[in-house]
Design an enzyme around this catalytic site. Structure first.
Site, PDB file in Angstrom:
ATOM      1  N   GLU A 158       3.637  -5.610   0.953  1.00 12.78           N
ATOM      2  CA  GLU A 158       4.972  -5.776   0.348  1.00 12.78           C
ATOM      3  C   GLU A 158       5.736  -6.949   0.951  1.00 12.78           C
ATOM      4  OE1 GLU A 158       6.739  -1.870   0.533  1.00 12.78           O
ATOM      5  OE2 GLU A 158       5.084  -0.974  -0.593  1.00 12.78           O
TER       6      GLU A 158
ATOM      7  N   ASN B 275      -1.237  -6.406  -0.258  1.00 18.07           N
ATOM      8  CA  ASN B 275      -0.948  -5.280  -1.156  1.00 18.07           C
ATOM      9  C   ASN B 275       0.522  -5.322  -1.551  1.00 18.07           C
ATOM     10  OD1 ASN B 275      -1.823  -2.638  -2.227  1.00 18.07           O
ATOM     11  ND2 ASN B 275      -0.478  -1.727  -0.674  1.00 18.07           N
TER      12      ASN B 275
ATOM     13  N   HIS C  41       2.558   1.889  -8.884  1.00 13.94           N
ATOM     14  CA  HIS C  41       3.540   2.983  -9.002  1.00 13.94           C
ATOM     15  C   HIS C  41       4.243   2.813 -10.349  1.00 13.94           C
ATOM     16  CE1 HIS C  41       2.823   4.383  -4.961  1.00 13.94           C
ATOM     17  NE2 HIS C  41       3.003   3.163  -4.493  1.00 13.94           N
TER      18      HIS C  41
ATOM     19  N   GLU D 289      -2.454   2.350  -5.170  1.00 15.48           N
ATOM     20  CA  GLU D 289      -1.523   3.473  -4.953  1.00 15.48           C
ATOM     21  C   GLU D 289      -1.068   4.045  -6.290  1.00 15.48           C
ATOM     22  OE1 GLU D 289       1.695   2.356  -2.315  1.00 15.48           O
ATOM     23  OE2 GLU D 289       0.364   1.183  -1.027  1.00 15.48           O
TER      24      GLU D 289
ATOM     25  N   ASP E 279       0.273   6.004  -9.189  1.00 17.50           N
ATOM     26  CA  ASP E 279       0.867   7.250  -9.671  1.00 17.50           C
ATOM     27  C   ASP E 279       1.759   6.895 -10.847  1.00 17.50           C
ATOM     28  OD1 ASP E 279       3.084   6.243  -8.176  1.00 17.50           O
ATOM     29  OD2 ASP E 279       2.842   7.744  -6.593  1.00 17.50           O
TER      30      ASP E 279
HETATM   31  O1  9MR Z   1       3.835   7.993   0.252  1.00 21.16           O
HETATM   32  C1  9MR Z   1       4.432   7.495   1.434  1.00 21.16           C
HETATM   33  C2  9MR Z   1       5.549   8.428   1.873  1.00 21.16           C
HETATM   34  O2  9MR Z   1       5.005   9.662   2.295  1.00 21.16           O
HETATM   35  C3  9MR Z   1       6.333   7.788   2.972  1.00 21.16           C
HETATM   36  O3  9MR Z   1       7.454   8.594   3.283  1.00 21.16           O
HETATM   37  C4  9MR Z   1       6.791   6.410   2.549  1.00 21.16           C
HETATM   38  C5  9MR Z   1       7.593   5.755   3.652  1.00 21.16           C
HETATM   39  O4  9MR Z   1       7.900   4.448   3.403  1.00 21.16           O
HETATM   40  O5  9MR Z   1       5.675   5.617   2.230  1.00 21.16           O
HETATM   41  C6  9MR Z   1       4.982   6.120   1.136  1.00 21.16           C
HETATM   42  O6  9MR Z   1       3.916   5.270   0.784  1.00 21.16           O
HETATM   43  C7  9MR Z   1       4.256   3.956   0.401  1.00 21.16           C
HETATM   44  C8  9MR Z   1       3.122   3.066   0.807  1.00 21.16           C
HETATM   45  O7  9MR Z   1       2.862   3.196   2.165  1.00 21.16           O
HETATM   46  C9  9MR Z   1       3.407   1.612   0.460  1.00 21.16           C
HETATM   47  N1  9MR Z   1       3.742   1.465  -0.917  1.00 21.16           N
HETATM   48  C10 9MR Z   1       4.751   2.356  -1.444  1.00 21.16           C
HETATM   49  C11 9MR Z   1       4.398   3.796  -1.115  1.00 21.16           C
HETATM   50  C12 9MR Z   1       5.415   4.730  -1.739  1.00 21.16           C
HETATM   51  O8  9MR Z   1       6.690   4.530  -1.193  1.00 21.16           O
END
Ligand code: 9MR
Length: 550
Positions: free
Chosen positions: A158, A199, A235, A264, A266
């Site tokens: 990111e 990513n 997402h 990722e 969903d």
């Molecule tokens: O799914 C993850 C969630 O459990 C955490 O609280 C969150 C914290 O930033 O991160 C989520 O996963 C993220 C991933 O690491 C990077 N891309 C976005 C995902 C969803 O927020």
């Protein structure tokens, strides 16, 4: 003892029987990973350590259905190095051990990110921060370098803002852009065999952010920086539309020589679920899987968890959820079947339909127009599925309508507005044709009497919404009015979440605002105002238009 000739004959007979037996029932019950492996792809899931330790159904589905695992949180910096030099790998090891037991690949997520990174890192000076980054990468990647299950890493995550600028994270602010190349080099040094990925989210379609990522990857590779792979998080949300150029986008990255993957996935919706939303979500899942299947350089698809029982979505987007392929009770949803059937689907049709003809425009009104074009033909085997009409707007052309036949009436257009539109055809495998030539038309002036005008102002906005306040309604005529009606159009994907000083009714993207009981009467020259709040896809800064007052 059987003679070897007889043994061979029986073996051949068995082989023939295997081929002749109907395969459908066995296929339908085969897990996702079996179909994915047969297609040379992975199908993955993110795993959380809590349910992995505590829930039997979670463990058994995760092990049986997926051949690739990403730690949802356990390999992030706050988990692996909470204080400087104090490494903690219990969660990460639990995930890796599970993967080894179940013959799964592990994708390491994530080494350098602005989020979930402890405060001690963020407050370091430049030299110390660079050293801490290199040490972190060396220790975390190094721990698993000899473990054959751990095959790839998100090295940076990111790094872009949605507008394509580099994110002004503490990494960037302290180290400048060079932290990215340094991170990749450190990861390569720590594990020369691991595949190293960049990513990001909101990069599924071709847009400012994905183009910035494309340019960065091209530049880094020209400079010899070891970027092997690009991750498209995926997402998605059914209310914001499907990125129909996903496959095209994956292909342009593949042409840079990198592997691509969906990391990722969903697909959230506004809860509660219903059969229609489930079906749309299933189509989105199928389209993503098909896009990856159609691109040789796409290694696979990772879903961000698999059960709605454990998903980050409802906490982050209140009112939304149900984004995964199993429900909260571990029952398969239509989206599971869509992923399954796409993976099991045999040959892929690589041939897009022919290009549609130039749209002919008829029946133009203030808010609608009819388009008709010469039909496309699909010869690739999956069949013509329909058409999408796009508005030509520069970088990102929004879809205006879909149709199954070669004509469609566009509705919800803004009055007095010039439109340039074109059509693309798509087939059952998700291939899109080239764009037809564009057609132009201008909507008429609306039904306003000229007695009043309306103008809207954005009072405040945030990533996923904004407040329009005031929308000023003025009596510009020479006689008094005792009531007013303002119409306007919301950008696609935007929804009204509240209003005041007017009564709003919404139909698709068309909004009608009528005066409240107390502000309908306006003397000549007088004005009043109303306001409303809108929720929008993150960063989509378009605002309502086509205000018309009558
Ligand atoms: O799914 C993850 C969630 O459990 C955490 O609280 C969150 C914290 O930033 O991160 C989520 O996963 C993220 C991933 O690491 C990077 N891309 C976005 C995902 C969803 O927020």
């Amino acid at each position: 003892m059987l003679s070897s000739a007889l043994t061979r004959a029986l073996a051949l007979f068995g082989l023939i029987i295997t081929f002749l037996l109907p395969t459908t029932p066995a296929d339908a019950s085969a897990p996702l990973r079996q179909h994915a492996a047969a297609r040379g792809k992975f199908i993955g899931t993110a795993l959380a350590t809590g349910p992995l330790a505590g829930e039997t159904s979670y463990r058994s589905i995760a092990g049986a259905e997926f051949n690739q695992i990403t730690a949802e949180n356990a390999m992030k910096w706050d988990a692996t190095e909470p204080s400087q030099g104090q490494f903690a790998f219990s969660g990460a090891d639990a995930i890796v051990d599970f993967a080894v037991q179940n013959d799964q690949q592990v994708h390491g997520h994530t080494l350098v990110w602005h989020s979930q990174t402890p405060g001690w890192v963020q407050s370091l000076g430049a030299a110390q921060m660079r050293a801490a980054m290199q040490n972190h990468i060396s220790r975390v990647v190094g721990r698993y370098a000899d473990n054959p299950a751990v095959v790839s890493w998100d090295v940076v995550n990111e790094v872009f803002d949605d507008n394509g600028n580099l994110r002004t994270s503490f990494w960037y602010n302290t180290l400048g852009q060079s932290y990215i190349a340094d991170a990749f080099r450190a990861a390569r040094a720590a594990d020369p065999d691991a595949r190293l990925c960049i990513n990001d989210y909101n990069v599924e379609g071709i847009n400012a952010k994905s183009t910035a990522m494309y340019n960065l990857v091209a530049t880094l590779r020209q400079q010899g920086v070891p970027v092997d792979c690009v991750g498209f998080q995926g997402h998605l949300a059914i209310q914001y539309g499907f990125p129909n150029d996903l496959r095209q986008n994956l292909e342009r990255f593949a042409a840079l020589g990198v592997q691509v993957r969906i990391t990722e996935l969903d697909i959230r919706l506004q809860t509660p679920r219903d059969a229609t939303k489930d079906a749309t979500q299933a189509t989105y899942y199928r389209n993503v899987v098909n896009a990856c299947l159609a691109v040789t350089a796409c290694a696979g698809v990772t879903i961000w968890g698999f059960t709605d029982r454990h998903s980050w979505v409802p906490d982050t987007f209140p009112g939304q959820g149900a984004a995964l392929i199993y429900d909260e009770n571990y029952q398969k949803k239509p989206s599971y079947t869509a992923v399954h059937d796409a993976l099991a689907g045999g040959t892929t049709d690589p041939t897009p339909p022919t290009t549609p003809g130039t749209p002919a425009v008829s029946g133009v009104t203030a808010t609608s127009a009819t388009l008709t074009w010469a039909a496309s033909i699909d010869t690739g085997g999956s069949g013509l599925a329909g058409y999408t009409v796009y508005r030509e707007q520069g970088a990102t052309d929004p879809p205006l309508a879909q149709s199954t036949g070669n004509t469609v009436t566009l509705t919800g257009l803004s009055p007095n507005t010039a439109y340039q539109v074109y059509v693309r055809a798509r087939d059952g495998a998700g291939n899109q044709s080239a764009a037809s030539p564009t057609a132009s038309f201008t909507t008429t002036g609306g039904t306003g009497t000229g007695a009043c005008t309306a103008t809207g102002t954005v009072q405040t906005q945030w990533n996923t919404g904004y407040v329009m306040q005031p929308v000023t309604v003025a009596n510009t005529g020479t006689s008094g009015i005792t009531g007013w009606t303002v119409t306007f159009t919301l950008p696609a994907g935007h929804t009204v979440t509240g209003s005041w000083n007017a009564v709003l009714s919404v139909s698709g993207q068309n909004v009608t605002a009528r005066n409240a009981g107390y502000n309908g009467t306006l003397a000549p020259g007088a004005s009043t105002s109303f306001g409303f709040q809108v929720s929008r896809p993150g960063g989509d800064t378009r605002t309502p238009g086509g205000y018309d007052c009558m």
